[in-house]
Design a protein around this motif. Sequence first.
Motif, PDB file in Angstrom:
ATOM      1  N   SER A   1       0.770  -1.116   0.018  1.00  0.00           N
ATOM      2  CA  SER A   1       0.066  -0.004  -0.029  1.00  0.00           C
ATOM      3  C   SER A   1       0.934   1.297  -0.195  1.00  0.00           C
ATOM      4  CB  SER A   1      -0.893   0.071   1.141  1.00  0.00           C
ATOM      5  OG  SER A   1      -1.848  -1.072   1.191  1.00  0.00           O
TER       6      SER A   1
ATOM      7  N   GLN B   1      -4.180   4.980   6.907  1.00  0.00           N
ATOM      8  CA  GLN B   1      -5.011   3.826   6.634  1.00  0.00           C
ATOM      9  C   GLN B   1      -5.788   4.085   5.567  1.00  0.00           C
ATOM     10  OE1 GLN B   1      -3.575   1.265   8.247  1.00  0.00           O
ATOM     11  NE2 GLN B   1      -2.344   2.483   9.301  1.00  0.00           N
ATOM     12  N   ASN B   2      -6.082   5.302   5.217  1.00  0.00           N
ATOM     13  CA  ASN B   2      -7.048   5.542   4.205  1.00  0.00           C
ATOM     14  C   ASN B   2      -6.270   5.742   2.866  1.00  0.00           C
ATOM     15  OD1 ASN B   2      -8.505   7.110   6.593  1.00  0.00           O
ATOM     16  ND2 ASN B   2      -9.530   5.606   5.469  1.00  0.00           N
TER      17      ASN B   2
ATOM     18  N   GLU C   1     -16.914   8.590   3.485  1.00  0.00           N
ATOM     19  CA  GLU C   1     -16.895   7.155   3.387  1.00  0.00           C
ATOM     20  C   GLU C   1     -17.431   6.464   2.227  1.00  0.00           C
ATOM     21  OE1 GLU C   1     -18.135   9.416   5.593  1.00  0.00           O
ATOM     22  OE2 GLU C   1     -20.164   8.920   6.360  1.00  0.00           O
ATOM     23  N   LYS C   2     -17.933   7.023   1.241  1.00  0.00           N
ATOM     24  CA  LYS C   2     -18.218   6.664  -0.075  1.00  0.00           C
ATOM     25  C   LYS C   2     -17.578   7.021  -1.295  1.00  0.00           C
ATOM     26  CE  LYS C   2     -22.476   6.896   0.085  1.00  0.00           C
ATOM     27  NZ  LYS C   2     -24.062   6.874  -0.050  1.00  0.00           N
TER      28      LYS C   2
ATOM     29  N   PRO D   1     -12.093   4.625   1.885  1.00  0.00           N
ATOM     30  CA  PRO D   1     -12.583   3.795   3.057  1.00  0.00           C
ATOM     31  C   PRO D   1     -11.303   2.731   3.185  1.00  0.00           C
ATOM     32  CG  PRO D   1     -14.560   4.171   1.798  1.00  0.00           C
ATOM     33  CD  PRO D   1     -13.289   4.816   0.841  1.00  0.00           C
ATOM     34  N   THR D   2     -10.972   2.277   4.385  1.00  0.00           N
ATOM     35  CA  THR D   2      -9.804   1.167   4.625  1.00  0.00           C
ATOM     36  C   THR D   2     -10.535  -0.210   4.002  1.00  0.00           C
ATOM     37  OG1 THR D   2     -10.808   0.845   6.744  1.00  0.00           O
ATOM     38  CG2 THR D   2      -9.101   2.279   6.928  1.00  0.00           C
ATOM     39  N   TRP D   3     -11.539  -0.591   3.846  1.00  0.00           N
ATOM     40  CA  TRP D   3     -11.923  -1.898   3.293  1.00  0.00           C
ATOM     41  C   TRP D   3     -11.454  -1.811   1.807  1.00  0.00           C
ATOM     42  CZ3 TRP D   3     -15.626  -1.645  -0.672  1.00  0.00           C
ATOM     43  CH2 TRP D   3     -16.355  -0.848  -0.759  1.00  0.00           C
ATOM     44  N   LEU D   4     -11.574  -0.676   1.273  1.00  0.00           N
ATOM     45  CA  LEU D   4     -11.289  -0.639  -0.298  1.00  0.00           C
ATOM     46  C   LEU D   4      -9.747  -0.489  -0.342  1.00  0.00           C
ATOM     47  CD1 LEU D   4     -13.561   1.767  -2.040  1.00  0.00           C
ATOM     48  CD2 LEU D   4     -12.485  -0.256  -3.018  1.00  0.00           C
TER      49      LEU D   4
ATOM     50  N   ASP E   1      -7.664  -2.277   1.405  1.00  0.00           N
ATOM     51  CA  ASP E   1      -7.227  -3.414   1.522  1.00  0.00           C
ATOM     52  C   ASP E   1      -7.576  -4.180   0.377  1.00  0.00           C
ATOM     53  OD1 ASP E   1      -6.598  -3.159   4.263  1.00  0.00           O
ATOM     54  OD2 ASP E   1      -8.617  -4.103   4.906  1.00  0.00           O
ATOM     55  N   ALA E   2      -8.697  -3.975  -0.441  1.00  0.00           N
ATOM     56  CA  ALA E   2      -8.818  -4.385  -1.769  1.00  0.00           C
ATOM     57  C   ALA E   2      -7.763  -3.839  -2.988  1.00  0.00           C
ATOM     58  CB  ALA E   2     -10.224  -4.291  -2.324  1.00  0.00           C
TER      59      ALA E   2
ATOM     60  N   LYS F   1      -4.663  -5.799  -2.142  1.00  0.00           N
ATOM     61  CA  LYS F   1      -4.430  -7.264  -2.538  1.00  0.00           C
ATOM     62  C   LYS F   1      -4.147  -7.087  -4.101  1.00  0.00           C
ATOM     63  CE  LYS F   1      -7.384  -9.618   0.705  1.00  0.00           C
ATOM     64  NZ  LYS F   1      -8.866  -9.772   0.792  1.00  0.00           N
TER      65      LYS F   1
END
Length: 389
Positions: free
Chosen positions: A61, A85-86, A220-221, A245-248, A250-251, A254
Amino acid sequence: MNNIGVESAFDVLVRARALEAKGRSIVHLEIGEPDFPTPAHIVEAAKQALDEGWTHYGPSSGLPELRETIAAHVARTRGVKVDAQNVAVVPGGKPIIFFPMIALLEPGDEVVYPNPAFPIYESMIRFLGAKPVPIPLEEKRGFSFDLDRFRDSLTDRTRMVILNSPQNPTGGLIPYEDLKAMADILRDRDVIVLSDEIYSRIYYGDEAPASIASFPGMLEKTIILDGFSKTYAMTGWRMGYGVMPTWLVDAVSKLMVNSNSCTASFTQRAGIAALNGPQECVTEMVAEFRRRRDAICQGLNEVPGFRCPIPGGAFYAFANVTGTGMDSKEVADLLLQEAGVACLNGASFGEYGSGYVRFSYANSLANLNEAVERIKKVAVRWEPAAVRG
Ligand code: PLP
């Protein structure tokens, strides 16, 4: 592979180079990259990083120090609360189109996006089997959307909305009030906004262009795409970033592990120097772009049949050439073949770009003046039929 597109700027560059190889003189106004050298202190930071051994793999990242620096920069410039983290650091701004779209889009999902626009948006939408829903950018609205049309284009299948301001190819900016209205329309919908802000530092008004991420409930979006290519004349370094957002993150991380592993380490060290170092280089570059913008727009407006709105950002003049009575592809071809001026047919940025020609003014004032003189000379071809803009 039949569904993926390309960028016509590179095709025109090849054609222009072929003419040059035959001895023709060409003024290059096709490619969208600053013609300035990368500022010396950034180059120095990269050299130092190489000497210090920043020559190995790094985190997928991005280096933590660069992610922190980017987070602080974006928090300050967009007025949003984000941290390291973002941030996903990737090789150029383009991967922040490629990776999040791969992560988010499924066949049949709808993507609302501007037209004309950076061709990679539509290319990726089609590549992933999603449905392109283009919204015309209207000259009479300063190349912003018709908000009613924007609202009406959203359905239950809309998964992503792409915005770009300042814009390629029009040089237009989405006004603050329009962004606010779009945020109101999108806030309660299950969509992700890809806000392409790669030209965020290249604007000519007093106010920096607004980001949709800064409106309540939008951070957040929203994926903010930005990078180093345009701001610091670093197109060949390949370094950009997304704030999301952090979940993205992560994607994207990957997908980075599966493709690039990481962005080059020594260039990231230079990125820290770019953001933390003196910013006069950016101010001076933008001041020079403004002089060029004024010169080329004035010149193009003197060409019979051309009408060129004054762009508020980026480094593109998007001239309406319908007054020539010719198709914009014919005009762009004629300018390359007869005038030796390489430029792009607006339709190569989408169907609503038809009738326009894009001139990148990332070239010297002398070359821009030369280009205008050459265009005026070939304009005698269409002048009798031309409607003055
Ligand atoms: N987005 C827009 C609107 C652009 O015009 C460009 C480059 O031309 C990019 C993204 C990609 O930038 P990069 O060269 O950093 O990948």
